[in-house]
Motif scaffolding. Structure first.
Motif, PDB file in Angstrom:
ATOM      1  N   GLN A  41       0.756  -1.308   0.016  1.00 23.21           N
ATOM      2  CA  GLN A  41      -0.046  -0.069   0.080  1.00 23.21           C
ATOM      3  C   GLN A  41       0.987   1.311  -0.073  1.00 23.21           C
ATOM      4  O   GLN A  41       1.364   1.681   0.945  1.00 23.21           O
ATOM      5  CB  GLN A  41      -0.827   0.018   1.136  1.00 23.21           C
TER       6      GLN A  41
ATOM      7  N   GLN B 182       1.625   5.095  -0.193  1.00 28.12           N
ATOM      8  CA  GLN B 182       1.320   6.547   0.417  1.00 28.12           C
ATOM      9  C   GLN B 182       2.337   7.734  -0.340  1.00 28.12           C
ATOM     10  O   GLN B 182       3.474   7.487   0.414  1.00 28.12           O
ATOM     11  CB  GLN B 182       1.121   6.611   1.891  1.00 28.12           C
TER      12      GLN B 182
ATOM     13  N   TYR C 161       2.920  10.296  -9.001  1.00 29.14           N
ATOM     14  CA  TYR C 161       2.464   8.918  -8.531  1.00 29.14           C
ATOM     15  C   TYR C 161       3.683   8.271  -8.375  1.00 29.14           C
ATOM     16  O   TYR C 161       4.577   7.888  -9.291  1.00 29.14           O
ATOM     17  CB  TYR C 161       1.601   8.215  -9.445  1.00 29.14           C
TER      18      TYR C 161
ATOM     19  N   GLN D 165      -1.522   6.883  -4.464  1.00 31.20           N
ATOM     20  CA  GLN D 165      -2.620   7.798  -4.645  1.00 31.20           C
ATOM     21  C   GLN D 165      -2.242   9.138  -5.423  1.00 31.20           C
ATOM     22  O   GLN D 165      -3.319   9.863  -6.037  1.00 31.20           O
ATOM     23  CB  GLN D 165      -3.701   8.043  -3.306  1.00 31.20           C
TER      24      GLN D 165
END
Length: 127
Positions: free
Chosen positions: A2, A4, A94, A119
């Motif tokens: 994940q 960030q 990104y 994101q």
């Protein structure tokens, strides 16, 4: 995995920003990292990439000599140091993970090898 991304913001032309991209789940390993950007009305474009071991880095011609990609594997984080920013650098940035076998020792500019994306963080450069 994940991702960030952080560190974006508003800066004047000629200024600097440092973007960070962290795998908050700390599950990525032996992966390459890449940065891409997308400006309004334009297609996403490659910015920079780095291999897992950090020995291989590649840059888009438009940022070569101004941007530096690095990583700290112990912190599951990649960085993009951006200096001498120009208005043309304005975009959403990104980060992404390349889990192909080749990422151990090489870096890729091909977006299709990246299978996890963050994101995005907005970078705005005022002239």
């Amino acid at each position: 995995v994940q991702l960030q991304a952080s560190g974006g913001g508003l800066v004047q032309a000629g200024g600097s920003l440092r973007l960070s991209c962290t795998d908050s789940k700390r599950t990525s390993s032996n992966n390459g990292m890449g940065w891409f950007r997308q400006a309004p009305g334009k297609e996403r474009e490659f910015v920079a990439a780095i291999s897992w071991r950090g020995g291989a880095t590649i840059y888009a011609d438009s940022v070569k000599g101004r941007f530096t990609i690095s990583r700290d594997n112990a912190k599951y984080t990649a960085f993009l140091q951006m200096n001498s920013l120009e208005s043309e650098d304005t975009a959403v940035y990104y980060c992404a993970v390349d889990r192909t076998v080749s990422a151990l020792h090489s870096a890729s500019r091909r977006p299709y090898v990246y299978d996890y994306w963050g994101q995005g963080t907005q970078v705005t450069v005022s002239s």
